[in-house]
Scaffold this active site. Structure first.
Site, mmCIF file in Angstrom:
data_model
loop_
_atom_site.group_PDB
_atom_site.id
_atom_site.type_symbol
_atom_site.label_atom_id
_atom_site.label_comp_id
_atom_site.label_asym_id
_atom_site.label_seq_id
_atom_site.Cartn_x
_atom_site.Cartn_y
_atom_site.Cartn_z
ATOM 1 N N ARG A 160 12.276 15.235 -13.309
ATOM 2 C CA ARG A 160 12.663 14.773 -14.660
ATOM 3 C C ARG A 160 13.587 15.765 -15.351
ATOM 4 O O ARG A 160 13.495 15.970 -16.568
ATOM 5 C CB ARG A 160 11.444 14.511 -15.563
ATOM 6 C CG ARG A 160 10.498 13.408 -15.155
ATOM 7 C CD ARG A 160 11.178 12.066 -15.046
ATOM 8 N NE ARG A 160 11.519 11.830 -13.682
ATOM 9 C CZ ARG A 160 10.664 11.405 -12.747
ATOM 10 N NH1 ARG A 160 9.461 11.116 -13.061
ATOM 11 N NH2 ARG A 160 11.044 11.221 -11.512
ATOM 12 N N SER A 238 6.995 6.946 -19.967
ATOM 13 C CA SER A 238 6.040 8.062 -20.023
ATOM 14 C C SER A 238 6.520 9.064 -21.064
ATOM 15 O O SER A 238 7.648 9.555 -20.973
ATOM 16 C CB SER A 238 5.952 8.749 -18.664
ATOM 17 O OG SER A 238 5.439 7.849 -17.718
ATOM 18 N N GLU A 333 8.875 14.041 -22.452
ATOM 19 C CA GLU A 333 9.952 13.664 -21.521
ATOM 20 C C GLU A 333 11.212 13.166 -22.253
ATOM 21 O O GLU A 333 12.319 13.508 -21.852
ATOM 22 C CB GLU A 333 9.415 12.578 -20.568
ATOM 23 C CG GLU A 333 10.396 12.188 -19.499
ATOM 24 C CD GLU A 333 9.831 11.125 -18.564
ATOM 25 O OE1 GLU A 333 8.785 11.380 -17.935
ATOM 26 O OE2 GLU A 333 10.434 10.058 -18.474
HETATM 27 C C1 LIG Z 1 9.300 0.964 -20.468
HETATM 28 C C2 LIG Z 1 9.978 2.195 -19.911
HETATM 29 C C3 LIG Z 1 9.734 2.607 -18.611
HETATM 30 C C4 LIG Z 1 10.359 3.742 -18.098
HETATM 31 N N1 LIG Z 1 10.101 4.121 -16.801
HETATM 32 C C5 LIG Z 1 10.694 5.216 -16.277
HETATM 33 C C6 LIG Z 1 10.421 5.620 -14.931
HETATM 34 O O1 LIG Z 1 9.670 4.989 -14.213
HETATM 35 N N2 LIG Z 1 11.032 6.733 -14.462
HETATM 36 C C7 LIG Z 1 11.911 7.450 -15.230
HETATM 37 O O2 LIG Z 1 12.438 8.461 -14.731
HETATM 38 N N3 LIG Z 1 12.204 7.089 -16.500
HETATM 39 C C8 LIG Z 1 11.614 5.994 -17.043
HETATM 40 N N4 LIG Z 1 11.894 5.620 -18.336
HETATM 41 C C9 LIG Z 1 12.807 6.424 -19.146
HETATM 42 C C10 LIG Z 1 14.258 5.874 -19.193
HETATM 43 O O3 LIG Z 1 14.309 4.504 -18.936
HETATM 44 C C11 LIG Z 1 15.199 6.598 -18.234
HETATM 45 O O4 LIG Z 1 15.208 7.973 -18.513
HETATM 46 C C12 LIG Z 1 16.638 6.065 -18.320
HETATM 47 O O5 LIG Z 1 17.429 6.655 -17.313
HETATM 48 C C13 LIG Z 1 17.286 6.301 -19.676
HETATM 49 O O6 LIG Z 1 18.490 5.565 -19.702
HETATM 50 P P1 LIG Z 1 19.182 5.181 -21.072
HETATM 51 O O7 LIG Z 1 20.512 4.603 -20.743
HETATM 52 O O8 LIG Z 1 18.281 4.342 -21.882
HETATM 53 O O9 LIG Z 1 19.349 6.639 -21.715
HETATM 54 P P2 LIG Z 1 19.335 6.997 -23.274
HETATM 55 O O10 LIG Z 1 17.944 6.905 -23.781
HETATM 56 O O11 LIG Z 1 20.384 6.250 -23.985
HETATM 57 O O12 LIG Z 1 19.748 8.539 -23.198
HETATM 58 C C14 LIG Z 1 18.863 9.489 -22.644
HETATM 59 C C15 LIG Z 1 19.595 10.844 -22.588
HETATM 60 O O13 LIG Z 1 20.702 10.734 -21.690
HETATM 61 C C16 LIG Z 1 21.932 11.011 -22.368
HETATM 62 N N5 LIG Z 1 22.911 10.076 -21.841
HETATM 63 C C17 LIG Z 1 22.849 8.729 -21.786
HETATM 64 N N6 LIG Z 1 23.923 8.227 -21.190
HETATM 65 C C18 LIG Z 1 24.712 9.277 -20.860
HETATM 66 C C19 LIG Z 1 25.986 9.411 -20.226
HETATM 67 N N7 LIG Z 1 26.689 8.348 -19.790
HETATM 68 N N8 LIG Z 1 26.491 10.657 -20.082
HETATM 69 C C20 LIG Z 1 25.813 11.756 -20.494
HETATM 70 N N9 LIG Z 1 24.612 11.689 -21.094
HETATM 71 C C21 LIG Z 1 24.071 10.458 -21.264
HETATM 72 C C22 LIG Z 1 21.636 10.791 -23.844
HETATM 73 O O14 LIG Z 1 22.507 11.556 -24.652
HETATM 74 C C23 LIG Z 1 20.192 11.256 -23.943
HETATM 75 O O15 LIG Z 1 20.181 12.667 -24.006
HETATM 76 C C24 LIG Z 1 11.271 4.488 -18.890
HETATM 77 C C25 LIG Z 1 11.512 4.056 -20.213
HETATM 78 C C26 LIG Z 1 10.875 2.928 -20.712
HETATM 79 C C27 LIG Z 1 11.170 2.492 -22.118
#
Ligand SMILES: Cc1cc2nc3c(=O)[nH]c(=O)nc-3n(C[C@H](O)[C@H](O)[C@H](O)COP(=O)(O)OP(=O)(O)OC[C@H]3O[C@@H](n4cnc5c(N)ncnc54)[C@H](O)[C@@H]3O)c2cc1C
Length: 342
Positions: A160, A238, A333
């Site tokens: 992570r 999580s 996280e």
């Molecule tokens: C119901 C649920 C289940 C989940 N299950 C998992 C799981 O099983 N495993 C897991 O690892 N995670 C899980 N997550 C967490 C999450 O989905 C992941 O971390 C996902 O990759 C985040 O993507 P996002 O586009 O929503 O990022 P955001 O929430 O929009 O951003 C997260 C971070 O990444 C940065 N960021 C986003 N896009 C970029 C980019 N293009 N360039 C540089 N920085 C960027 C943002 O600035 C921020 O710091 C879960 C979340 C939810 C709500």
């Protein structure tokens, strides 16, 4: 026009206004918007908002929303190299790899968010991490202003974590994967719970489409697939990582505490620690609209109308309770935007 409210752009559904919101639908636009934004004092790249906790007073700066699209690939005798625009929705991309007969991502089905954010915390689930298949990312580096490909090794991907989550500022523009191609035998199942629910031995070969379907079913039963009608999924997934402690410290914990090897150290189950400390599914601080999911101890959820301060209060309550009971500090996280968790 009123300021855009970040609660509308995050899966926890909390977060106040941003001063400015720019949406990028092409990679050139993403480069232009981020370059424009970093002239401001504060800027934030946002994908699906599924791994952020944004403060109620919002973000005093520019938010660049990544909505770029495009997937291309080169196939050879050994597999396929796939390049994906950062704004592509993660799970739709995974579904397309399974449909195309490309292997390696099926166990990561159902994770919300965008492809560009996946390397940020090296997403993982059911025995697979992004680092297993990530080769490099195209990155716009805020420190140098350069747009260049950065190898997976340079990102220091871990559990992570990556340099992108801790200090390296910029925007992921494109993500490149090296995937396998499906054989009749299938792909190995690398997670005991998944093997159990499929009724096979760990390591058995199973069709990628079967793995995807079972992962989606398991995740759904835990509230880990987004569902607009189910507040158990109004979360950031999580909320705490599984703590990694020394063997010596792990030996001080009850014998039955789940533990896994992590190099020279030991990884503990955050969910077990929380439950055993006495914080159970469904728990809410009295009067708060933030609660532990009724389906998963590790998910802090918005029951409708919660504030970021309430989510943070619940997080601190869990942290303090586990610290007092077991002496373990739980690390959040999600990326915290604003002054919330101290
Ligand atoms: C119901 C649920 C289940 C989940 N299950 C998992 C799981 O099983 N495993 C897991 O690892 N995670 C899980 N997550 C967490 C999450 O989905 C992941 O971390 C996902 O990759 C985040 O993507 P996002 O586009 O929503 O990022 P955001 O929430 O929009 O951003 C997260 C971070 O990444 C940065 N960021 C986003 N896009 C970029 C980019 N293009 N360039 C540089 N920085 C960027 C943002 O600035 C921020 O710091 C879960 C979340 C939810 C709500």
């Amino acid at each position: 026009m009123s300021d855009p409210v970040l609660a509308d752009l995050t899966t926890l559904r909390v977060g106040g206004p941003a001063t400015r919101l720019l949406t990028a639908t092409t990679t050139d636009e993403l480069v232009a918007h981020v370059t424009d934004a970093w002239d401001d004092d504060e800027w934030l790249v946002l994908g699906g908002g599924s791994n952020v906790l944004v403060a109620d007073d919002g973000f005093d700066g520019t938010v660049v929303l990544v909505r770029t699209t495009g997937i291309d690939h080169d196939a050879d005798a050994d597999g396929v190299t796939v390049r994906v625009a950062a704004g592509e929705p993660w799970d739709a991309f995974v579904a397309s790899t399974v449909d195309n007969g490309w292997t390696g991502l099926e166990a990561l089905s159902g994770i919300p968010g965008t492809v560009g954010a996946a390397p940020v915390q090296n997403i993982g689930a059911y025995g697979v991490e992004l680092s297993d298949v990530l080769t490099r990312v195209e990155f716009l580096d805020a420190a140098t202003g350069e747009r260049a490909w950065v190898t997976a090794a340079e990102l220091a991907l871990g559990y992570r974590t990556s340099t992108l989550k801790h200090g390296r500022r910029g925007a992921v523009l494109t993500v490149e994967f090296r995937l396998g191609t499906a054989t009749e035998a299938g792909v190995p199942v690398r997670y005991a719970q998944l093997a159990g629910s499929l009724g096979v031995e760990l390591g058995s070969l199973v069709a990628p489409s079967t793995v995807r379907a079972e992962v989606l079913r398991l995740r759904g039963s835990k509230g880990m697939v987004l569902d607009a009608d189910d507040p158990d999924t109004w979360s950031a997934g999580s909320f705490f990582t599984n703590p990694i402690v020394s063997r010596q410290f792990a030996d001080t914990l009850p014998f039955e505490a789940p533990r896994w090897p992590a190099g020279d150290d030991v990884k503990l189950s955050a969910a077990w620690l929380i439950e055993q400390a006495g914080v159970h599914r469904g728990y809410a601080v009295p009067g708060s609209r933030a609660a532990i999911s009724s389906k998963h101890t590790l998910a802090l959820t918005n029951r409708g109308g919660a504030t970021a301060a309430q989510v943070a209060e619940l997080a601190r309550y869990v942290q303090v309770t586990v610290l007092n009971r077991f002496g373990v500090s739980l690390v959040p996280e999600p990326v915290v935007v604003g002054d919330l968790l101290g």
